[in-house]
Design an enzyme around this catalytic site. Structure first.
Site, mmCIF file in Angstrom:
data_model
loop_
_atom_site.group_PDB
_atom_site.id
_atom_site.type_symbol
_atom_site.label_atom_id
_atom_site.label_comp_id
_atom_site.label_asym_id
_atom_site.label_seq_id
_atom_site.Cartn_x
_atom_site.Cartn_y
_atom_site.Cartn_z
ATOM 1 N N GLU A 1 -8.771 11.431 13.045
ATOM 2 C CA GLU A 1 -8.066 10.162 13.370
ATOM 3 C C GLU A 1 -6.901 10.328 14.605
ATOM 4 O O GLU A 1 -6.228 11.249 14.478
ATOM 5 C CB GLU A 1 -7.046 9.900 12.205
ATOM 6 C CG GLU A 1 -6.050 8.313 12.385
ATOM 7 C CD GLU A 1 -5.832 7.774 11.202
ATOM 8 O OE1 GLU A 1 -5.274 6.622 11.404
ATOM 9 O OE2 GLU A 1 -6.256 8.132 10.250
ATOM 10 N N LYS B 1 1.024 -1.338 -0.036
ATOM 11 C CA LYS B 1 -0.178 0.116 0.012
ATOM 12 C C LYS B 1 0.928 1.126 -0.122
ATOM 13 O O LYS B 1 1.965 1.281 0.682
ATOM 14 C CB LYS B 1 -0.819 0.013 1.285
ATOM 15 C CG LYS B 1 -1.597 1.346 1.316
ATOM 16 C CD LYS B 1 -2.431 1.199 3.022
ATOM 17 C CE LYS B 1 -2.922 2.738 3.218
ATOM 18 N NZ LYS B 1 -3.587 2.817 4.365
#
Length: 422
Positions: free
Chosen positions: A229, A184
């Site tokens: 987050e 990723k």
């Protein structure tokens, strides 16, 4: 607030005198802020606001967070603190923002304000901070809120990586992932605008705080945003984090919104992306917590404009690490860099034609006891001294990513800043 701040890079410790006392309930912190360079950390109407600068510590390079942690310990050791409130955010505190990349031109900073106003669980307080070599100076008066400046609207335009360029970068990343040992990579793009000199940044902060109450709304050294987050939170020996990775747009009605959440939870691509992010956080925190635990399955987190896959992580600190130490151990997570980290960061450097600055780096605050709250700087923009504004948004790219969908995800993630300033 006329006392000059002190800048420290490597040597010298400034001794500070700190006094926290209770206040009658202060329900709105943003009106007390400087209109151009606000300093604030808020969620659900609670947090801390800074006014002035008693001390500024600056860092750069690959050891910037570690050096900041060491410098903060020295600053705390030299400080004299009186705290009559004893709640998170009282006593000696510093606001901080750190560059994403080791070679970034952006300075990483810890800022100790001259005055901190705070509110938590219905209790309000004021902290006054002075250098001990300036104790003869007059006691700082209680700050007063000021009226907001005129409304303004900005149009944010593509920066160095336009839509076509971003699609091409995503396609290149997918090809590299399929051909190499890379799982990723997170690719970002930017939008730019210019904020006129008379503009009141507090207006954007109000829009962010009201529109995204469950996010961390922040302003630190010109970095303004509202992040969903939590990188790490440390409170009385307990460490917690919230990992977000995997995104889908909210539906236009209840039925389509429910379908969107179900589709996200069932998405192999998003589940894979999320799994990499959770693993990176667990690997970084395990050396500091013997009982670290995460939920077995991610849950769908609803925000005003999108759904995220989310996982909460919690444990007990076993080594006395501070929140800054843990931010250093965690950064950069797979949620903002990729997996493996070193290879992902190298590909980011190759495919992104700009310096991320503090975007996707840690932003938050640390207390004298090492406790603190740090978010990942997402849904944010950096305001330069001259008024140039640069907003950033990114998406996690895996083997089956579609360039058009990833572009659409960045559009969704730009929305908080575009609406706050536009």
């Amino acid at each position: 607030m006329t006392a000059p701040s002190t800048t420290r890079r490597a040597t010298g410790v400034t001794a500070l005198s700190v006094e926290t006392t209770p206040l009658d309930d202060v329900r709105q912190l943003i009106p007390f802020l400087d209109s151009r360079r606000p300093l604030v950390w808020l969620r659900k109407g609670e947090g801390i606001a800074g006014i002035g600068e008693a001390l500024r510590l600056e860092f750069s390079g690959p050891d910037r967070i570690r050096e900041a942690s060491a410098a903060w310990r020295e600053t705390v050791s030299a400080a004299t603190v009186s705290d009559d409130v004893h709640t998170p955010g009282t006593g000696l505190v510093a606001f901080g923002t750190f560059a994403f990349a080791d070679d970034s031109a952006a300075t990483s900073t810890l800022i100790v304000p001259e005055v901190v106003l705070g509110r938590r669980a219905g209790r309000s307080w004021i902290t006054r901070i002075r250098r001990t070599d300036d104790l003869d100076a007059a006691t700082t008066a209680l700050p007063r809120p000021t009226a907001f400046g005129d409304e303004y609207r900005l149009t944010l335009l593509p920066g160095s990586l336009g839509k076509d360029g971003y699609r091409s970068a995503v396609a290149s990343a997918v090809e590299r992932i399929r051909e190499h040992d890379l799982s990723k990579v997170v690719l970002a793009r930017e939008l730019t605008a210019h904020l006129p000199a008379e503009s009141d940044v507090r207006r954007a902060l109000v829009e962010l705080a009201l529109g995204y109450p469950d996010c961390w709304t922040f302003a630190v050294d010109g970095l303004v945003g509202s992040s969903p987050e939590t990188l790490v939170r440390v409170h009385h020996g307990t460490v917690t984090a919230r990992v977000l990775a995997g995104t889908i747009s909210r539906g236009r009605d209840a039925a389509s919104d429910n379908d969107a959440a179900i589709a996200l939870a069932a998405s192999t691509k998003d589940q894979d992306e999320h799994r990499f992010a959770v693993a990176s956080v667990l690997d970084a925190l395990r050396p500091h917590s013997a009982d670290l635990a995460a939920s077995d399955l991610p849950f769908t987190l609803k925000l005003p404009n999108l759904w995220h896959l989310a996982t909460d992580i919690a444990g007990t600190l076993s080594d006395g690490a501070s929140s800054l130490d843990l931010a250093d151990a965690l950064h950069p997570t797979a949620a903002v860099a990729g997996t493996p980290t070193r290879d992902a960061v190298a590909l980011i450097r190759e495919l992104e034609p700009f310096d991320r600055g503090r975007y996707a780096g840690p932003v938050g605050w640390v207390g004298g006891d090492g406790d603190g709250e740090w978010a990942i700087a997402l849904r944010c923009a950096q305001l330069a001294e001259g008024g140039d504004l640069t907003a950033f948004a990114g998406a996690g790219i895996v083997a089956d990513s579609d360039p058009e969908r990833e572009l659409a995800e960045t559009v969704m993630k730009f929305r908080p800043i575009v609406e706050a300033f536009g």
